[in-house]
Scaffold this active site. Structure first.
Site, PDB file in Angstrom:
ATOM      1  CD  GLU A  25      39.801  21.397 -22.811  1.00 14.80           C
ATOM      2  OE1 GLU A  25      39.677  21.084 -21.617  1.00 14.80           O
ATOM      3  OE2 GLU A  25      40.297  20.659 -23.664  1.00 14.80           O
ATOM      4  N   GLY A  41      48.258  16.567 -19.939  1.00 17.70           N
ATOM      5  CA  GLY A  41      48.055  15.217 -19.438  1.00 17.70           C
ATOM      6  C   GLY A  41      47.000  15.199 -18.351  1.00 17.70           C
ATOM      7  CB  SER A  80      45.750  17.362 -28.310  1.00 17.99           C
ATOM      8  OG  SER A  80      44.463  17.131 -27.840  1.00 17.99           O
TER       9      SER A  80
END
Lengths: 395, 367
Positions: A245, A128, A162
């Site tokens: 990421e 989040g 996601s």
């Protein structure tokens, strides 16, 4: 400079290859094109199998169930996964981003509580971060958490989450102090998605699917024990997640790109342009060759970055460079696919004449998101300008 | 697996950077580019002392016996310094072709003097058709003598001999031999002049193994890609430096994203070209099955990136970038000349297409 595998790397590859050949499910092609909602249990079972073999998170330290694999070994791992067309793992964010962040910043109790279930896919994680008014400027996020006794009370909204629909837990960045500069008042909470006051809505994207969700929080209570890292140090914790990421994903993507270009080359031999195979059209040849070259360069850039990080021990802005390169390259490759396929390129899954069950129609639209998600190309260029080239910050 | 320079290669790179900075600073580059040949005999003998002129050639021919990656490292620094004169032509073109196409006895006579710094040489390939395809060569041998015209021959006026590509093979032609005329072509790159060479019944000696030509030119193309990378690197450095110091609207222009993003793209293109050039050198050194493809990838990417990095660099320099006084255009001129040399991006994309698309191509694995 030596691009041959070392003895250690060879034995790592051989061990994993042997395991994979014995364990990889052979029916993945039947599941591949199904919506994630349908295939999720299948992917969960596959991750469970990798976990039991000790292969779910090779990059993690041994003490947390990984193999302390070097970057090169990680690259080998993904290469083998791609070679046998193995399915992806269900808990992608937990394994790739959130688990490593918990290992880096978590208390012993948190590590003990959360890490094993990330590995086994018993608990699926989502992230989040972005909000409607906090995209590239993530630090301006407004979801607030107020301390109330032993709990934080969370109110606000997240977007582009996601796995929100299946997530058991969420790495949530919230504002705990609105009275200090924006980077300094953030905290990361580990939020149980089953808590009262959490609402998950699907977010339909331009491809028509809903990969992502919106999350709404109304007076959601999170125990203070679930603060990850220090209160008001959430920016550093979040950045650590974002580095993961941008870092490791490119290595995996290369294999997908390689499969795409090989398939396009194959299609060009039979697909006709003006009555002749497209593979004989000089312009098509030029474009396919350019894609092939750039996909190879993507691999080489990655290997150089891995070697540099391994030598210096410090992950630098390599992730931004990779992310910028692959996301824009992917758009170029999909454009070439469209030019090769002509009007057939637009046909989506379900149409009898769709090429490869519509993956090129889907891919063309989906890659629009590549230069936006996980840091826009503009943000990546800012990072290169400031952190690599030393130019003054523009904002 | 380790994709980076070894300690000895890093040392070579560092030494070369210092050597070129002290022996051939930009003031010397500008002086030499006004001389017509851009050749400096004193600089040449110092480069010989450093072992640069025989870097990849075996010690039995007075070379230094190092590998292709070492050559690439040196070429990158030469490109960064915009080294004028026949270094690329002598070592990476003529030397590489001799090394692959000459007999041991010919290497003693022709390659060894190059390594010792006693002679300079170049390769004469292109003709009026400007095709890098060997099948298009028209110059032919008759009774051991060559006649015809070669164009875009780099550094011919500084060379003692030429390796002339003819229909029957590769020939050594002394530049002082009868029937040789060498005339300057008025090209963009003032630091590496190109010439028209006319041969008329000129005596020539054929190299023993002309099939080695292709491989020699692959070494040359990888070296040229690396030289382009060095030029891009220097252009990037100058541009970033300028963006940090030049002020408009009361701020360094590098604070503006429109400028920052140009610089970021220059960086991305430079690094990508470098990865491709290093890999090509390694693949050649290891005789990897994808070596030919790797060379084409390196040259096609560097050909395009050399130009675009130059375009961006000039743009960021603004009016200053359009002046003769600023060095950016000198690198740009070199990049433009190197762009087509040994095949431009279009040529190498087609070559790559033959390897990976055509069913008989060596790498067409999905066939």
């Amino acid at each position: 400079m030596d691009l041959n595998l070392s003895a250690d790397e060879r034995s790592f590859r051989n061990e994993f290859r042997t395991w994979l050949e014995a364990n990889v499910p052979r029916d993945w092609p039947e599941w591949r094109e199904k919506p994630l909602e349908e295939s999720f249990d299948y992917l969960r079972a596959w991750q469970r199998k990798l976990y039991e073999g000790g292969w779910a998170a090779v990059s993690w330290p041994r003490e947390y169930g990984g193999r302390s694999a070097t970057l090169m070994q990680q690259a080998i791992f993904w290469e083998e996964m791609a070679r046998l067309e193995a399915p992806p793992m269900a808990n992608a964010l937990g394994l790739g981003l959130i688990g490593p962040t918990i290992i880096a910043y978590g208390t012993e109790a948190q590590k003990k509580r959360f890490v094993p279930k990330i590995l086994s896919a018993e608990e699926i994680w989502c992230q989040g971060f972005s909000e409607p008014n906090a995209g590239s400027d993530l630090a301006s996020l407004q979801t607030e958490a107020r301390l109330d006794g032993g709990h934080y009370v969370v109110n606000g909204q997240k977007v582009w989450t996601s796995y929100g629909w299946i997530g058991d837990w969420c790495e949530l960045v919230v504002r705990t102090d609105p009275n200090v500069p924006k980077h300094k008042g953030l905290t990361v909470l580990l939020l149980n998605m089953k808590s009262p006051g959490v609402e998950v809505r699907p977010l339909r994207q331009m491809t028509g699917e809903s990969e992502f969700n919106e999350l709404f929080f109304r007076d959601v209570r999170v125990p203070v024990d679930n603060v990850l890292g220090q209160v008001n140090d959430g920016w550093n914790v979040a950045i650590s997640t974002l580095m993961h990421e941008r870092g490791s994903y490119g290595a995996r993507l290369h294999l997908l790109f390689k499969r795409n270009i090989n398939r396009l080359i194959e299609l060009s031999r039979t697909f006709k342009h003006n009555g002749c195979p497209a593979a004989q059209n000089p312009l098509v040849r030029q474009k396919l060759a350019q894609c092939y070259a750039e996909i190879e360069i993507m691999r080489l850039n990655q290997l150089r970055a891995f070697s540099r990080i391994t030598a210096t021990g410090i992950p630098g802005p390599e992730g931004s460079i990779q992310k910028l390169f692959w996301s824009e390259l992917n758009q170029r490759v999909q454009q070439v696919a469209q030019e090769l396929l002509g009007p057939y390129g637009q046909l989506a899954k379900g149409d009898l004449l769709a090429v490869d069950n519509g993956i090129w129609s889907y891919g063309y639209l989906r890659t629009r998101g590549n230069t936006i998600e996980a840091g826009t190309s503009e943000v990546q260029r800012n990072i290169i300008g400031h952190f690599v080239l030393g130019l003054p910050r523009s904002y | 697996m380790q994709f980076g320079l070894s300690d000895s290669q890093l040392l070579l790179k560092d030494n070369a950077r210092k050597f070129f900075a002290s022996e051939c600073p930009m003031a010397s580059v500008r002086r030499l580019m006004e001389t017509g040949t851009a050749y400096d005999a004193a600089l040449w003998s110092k480069m010989a002392e450093q072992g640069y002129l025989g870097i990849i050639f075996p010690e039995e021919y007075d070379g230094a016996g190092l590998g292709k990656v070492d050559l690439i490292v040196l070429m990158e620094e030469a490109g960064r310094a915009l080294l004028p004169g026949p270094f690329f032509s002598t070592v990476a073109l003529a030397g590489a072709v001799l090394s692959e196409a000459a007999t041991p006895e010919q290497k003693k006579r022709y390659l060894a003097p190059l390594c010792r710094g006693e002679a300079r040489a170049t390769v004469a390939f292109l003709e009026t058709g400007a095709s890098w395809n060997p099948a298009d060569v028209r110059v032919a041998s008759a009774n051991g003598r060559l006649s015809g015209e070669k164009l875009f021959v780099t550094d011919a006026a500084a060379a003692d001999f030429l390796l002339v590509v003819a229909r029957e093979g590769v020939y050594v032609v002394q530049t002082k031999a009868a029937g040789v005329s060498i005339e300057l072509m008025n090209g963009l790159d003032l630091t590496r002049p190109q010439y028209a060479v006319r041969l008329s019944g000129t005596p020539a000696e054929q190299l023993g193994n002309s099939e080695g030509l292709a491989r020699g030119l692959q070494v040359g193309a990888a070296a040229l890609a690396a030289e382009l990378v060095g030029g891009m690197q220097r252009t990037l450095e100058m541009t970033v430096e300028y963006a940090k110091t030049r002020k408009q609207f009361g701020k360094p222009i590098g604070i503006f994203q429109a400028v920052q993003h140009q610089c970021a793209d220059m960086y991305l293109e430079t690094e990508s070209a470098r990865s491709a050039a290093y890999y090509a050198a390694w693949a050649l050194e290891e005789n990897s099955p994808d070596a030919e493809a790797a060379v084409s990838i390196a040259k096609l990417y560097a050909s395009d990136a050399g130009r675009t990095v130059g375009n961006r660099g000039i743009q960021v320099h603004g009016g200053m970038g359009f002046t003769w006084e600023n060095d950016v255009h000198l690198y740009y001129r070199r990049a433009k000349a190197s762009e087509t040399m040994l095949g431009d991006a279009t040529f190498h994309r087609e070559r790559l297409a033959r390897l990976v698309i055509d069913a008989h191509g060596a790498l067409a694995k999905s066939a």
